[in-house]
Design an enzyme around this catalytic site. Structure first.
Site, PDB file in Angstrom:
ATOM      1  N   ARG A 102       9.911  12.453  -4.185  1.00 58.56           N
ATOM      2  CA  ARG A 102       9.884  12.267  -2.720  1.00 58.56           C
ATOM      3  C   ARG A 102      10.791  13.336  -2.140  1.00 58.56           C
ATOM      4  NH1 ARG A 102      10.493   6.919   0.959  1.00 58.56           N
ATOM      5  NH2 ARG A 102       8.319   6.861   0.321  1.00 58.56           N
ATOM      6  N   HIS A 129       1.402  11.325   2.283  1.00 60.98           N
ATOM      7  CA  HIS A 129       1.902  10.145   1.564  1.00 60.98           C
ATOM      8  C   HIS A 129       0.705   9.507   0.818  1.00 60.98           C
ATOM      9  CE1 HIS A 129       4.523   7.050   0.398  1.00 60.98           C
ATOM     10  NE2 HIS A 129       4.810   6.488   1.547  1.00 60.98           N
ATOM     11  N   GLN A 132       0.775   5.787  -0.582  1.00 59.13           N
ATOM     12  CA  GLN A 132       0.687   4.767   0.463  1.00 59.13           C
ATOM     13  C   GLN A 132      -0.757   4.565   0.898  1.00 59.13           C
ATOM     14  OE1 GLN A 132       3.271   2.830   2.037  1.00 59.13           O
ATOM     15  NE2 GLN A 132       1.413   1.766   2.671  1.00 59.13           N
ATOM     16  N   ASP A 220       2.730   4.077  12.605  1.00 58.37           N
ATOM     17  CA  ASP A 220       3.878   4.443  11.762  1.00 58.37           C
ATOM     18  C   ASP A 220       5.038   4.736  12.715  1.00 58.37           C
ATOM     19  OD1 ASP A 220       5.477   5.187   9.623  1.00 58.37           O
ATOM     20  OD2 ASP A 220       4.546   7.156   9.338  1.00 58.37           O
ATOM     21  N   CYS A 260       2.812   1.034   7.086  1.00 53.98           N
ATOM     22  CA  CYS A 260       3.345   1.406   5.768  1.00 53.98           C
ATOM     23  C   CYS A 260       4.762   0.869   5.566  1.00 53.98           C
ATOM     24  CB  CYS A 260       3.305   2.912   5.586  1.00 53.98           C
ATOM     25  SG  CYS A 260       4.351   3.819   6.737  1.00 53.98           S
ATOM     26  N   ARG A 288       1.186  -1.427  -3.138  1.00 48.34           N
ATOM     27  CA  ARG A 288       1.815  -0.195  -3.626  1.00 48.34           C
ATOM     28  C   ARG A 288       2.047  -0.313  -5.128  1.00 48.34           C
ATOM     29  NH1 ARG A 288       4.827   3.107  -0.317  1.00 48.34           N
ATOM     30  NH2 ARG A 288       4.821   4.441  -2.160  1.00 48.34           N
TER      31      ARG A 288
HETATM   32  N1  NVA Z   1       6.387   8.706   8.330  1.00 44.91           N
HETATM   33  C1  NVA Z   1       7.413   7.973   7.651  1.00 44.91           C
HETATM   34  C2  NVA Z   1       6.825   7.189   6.517  1.00 44.91           C
HETATM   35  C3  NVA Z   1       7.817   6.343   5.770  1.00 44.91           C
HETATM   36  C4  NVA Z   1       7.200   5.621   4.595  1.00 44.91           C
HETATM   37  C5  NVA Z   1       8.483   8.927   7.156  1.00 44.91           C
HETATM   38  O1  NVA Z   1       8.127  10.001   6.641  1.00 44.91           O
HETATM   39  O2  NVA Z   1       9.658   8.628   7.294  1.00 44.91           O
HETATM   40  N1   CP Z   2       6.142   2.887   2.796  1.00 44.33           N
HETATM   41  C1   CP Z   2       7.067   3.478   2.036  1.00 44.33           C
HETATM   42  O1   CP Z   2       6.842   4.508   1.409  1.00 44.33           O
HETATM   43  O2   CP Z   2       8.242   2.805   1.991  1.00 44.33           O
HETATM   44  P1   CP Z   2       9.624   3.355   1.401  1.00 44.33           P
HETATM   45  O3   CP Z   2      10.066   4.491   2.290  1.00 44.33           O
HETATM   46  O4   CP Z   2      10.548   2.170   1.470  1.00 44.33           O
HETATM   47  O5   CP Z   2       9.413   3.816   0.002  1.00 44.33           O
END
Ligand code: NVA
Ligand code: CP
Length: 301
Positions: A102, A129, A132, A220, A260, A288
């Site tokens: 990540r 993502h 997800q 989101d 998500c 997930r």
């Molecule tokens: N768009 C959000 C998704 C988190 C799972 C982010 O990148 O923070």
């Molecule tokens: N939806 C998601 O990816 O959650 P986290 O950021 O908690 O991993």
């Protein structure tokens, strides 16, 4: 399939296969049928951003599959002190059977595949993502039976979630309508892909227009990880981009709501709508685990 970097790389058949495998693994887990398909294997999980679901579901998934997962925070790795990703990839390839990462830049994830010799899974970048959205497709299929022909709408920022959702839905024969403010549209390469599906894709600035007749509504956060300093400005720009009762009245009567998570109640979704649709939102979060087990089995067994 050698890696999971972005949904654009997967065929419709590959996505369907992962969803089927996810369903099977979910069934096995709930019926206490052993499924130790990755006995003795190790997954390294590099996190340059925070996580609850991604970390815990991958770690638990590896345990269910008979393997082990290592949580590698960039705060502690030498990568955080400037060791190049190409060296890190070559080193980790000697120890591990797979890497989940990540991070910010999609290019960093792609670089891992060039220098390392093991499967790489994208656990979220600024661009996309994929894990997800695979879980989202699995959840929608569970509730609706069939994906093809369903209309999805996405209200909010044209961010990593929007990018993956567009590609995932179009690959699965669904229709997707987005409402995003001017200047917050999805990535150009995703819009280029969507342009090949003119009958199934639309992008506008009016949430009520995008929501018309939708079977599934997504949103989101207004400010993603790494955009914290833009929070105040984004709260103004996105003020009208909320999933609330008024918006749901324009959708199909049995509309499903997906998020998500983490959610910001009172911003992108009202507390009332969130709680009314909590069952399907937390089923989405649970999935997930199951879909990622499918990805791990597919790539590492
Ligand atoms: N768009 C959000 C998704 C988190 C799972 C982010 O990148 O923070
Ligand atoms: N939806 C998601 O990816 O959650 P986290 O950021 O908690 O991993």
């Amino acid at each position: 399939m050698k890696h999971l970097l972005k949904l654009m790389d997967l065929s419709t058949q590959e996505i369907t296969h992962l969803l089927d495998l996810g369903d099977q693994l979910k069934y096995m887990q709930s019926h206490h049928i052993p499924h130790r398909r990755l006995e003795g294997k190790t997954l390294g999980m590099i996190f340059q951003k925070s996580s609850t679901r991604t970390r815990v579901s991958f770690e638990t998934g590896m345990y269910h599959l008979g393997g082990t997962a290592l949580f590698l925070s960039s705060r502690d790795l030498q990568i955080g002190r400037g060791e190049p990703v190409e060296d890190t990839a070559r080193v980790l390839s000697r120890y591990l059977d797979g890497i989940m990462i990540r991070t910010y830049q999609q290019a960093e994830v792609e670089a891992l595949t060039q220098y390392g010799q093991i499967p790489v899974i994208n656990g979220l970048t600024d661009f996309c993502h994929p894990c997800q959205v695979l879980a989202d497709l699995m959840t929608i299929r569970e509730y609706k039976g069939d994906l093809s022909g369903l209309k999805v709408c996405y209200i909010g920022d044209g961010n990593n979630m929007a990018n993956s959702l567009i590609v995932g839905c179009l690959k699965m024969g669904m229709k997707i309508a987005l409402a995003t403010p001017a200047g917050y549209q999805p990535a150009p390469q995703v819009l280029q892909f969507a342009a090949q599906h003119p009958n199934d894709f639309s992008l506008c600035q009016n949430p009520l227009e995008a929501a018309q007749g939708a079977h599934v509504v997504f949103t989101d956060v207004w400010a993603s990880m790494g955009q914290e300093e833009e929070t105040a400005k984004r709260q103004e720009v996105f003020a009208g981009y909320q999933i609330n009762h008024q918006l749901l009245e324009h959708c199909a009567p049995d509309v499903m709501v997906q998020h998500c998570l983490p959610a910001h109640r009172g911003e992108e979704i009202t507390s009332e709508v969130f709680e009314q649709h909590a069952k399907e939102i937390f089923d989405e979060a649970e999935n997930r685990l199951h879909i990622q087990k499918a990805v791990l089995v597919e790539l590492m067994s």
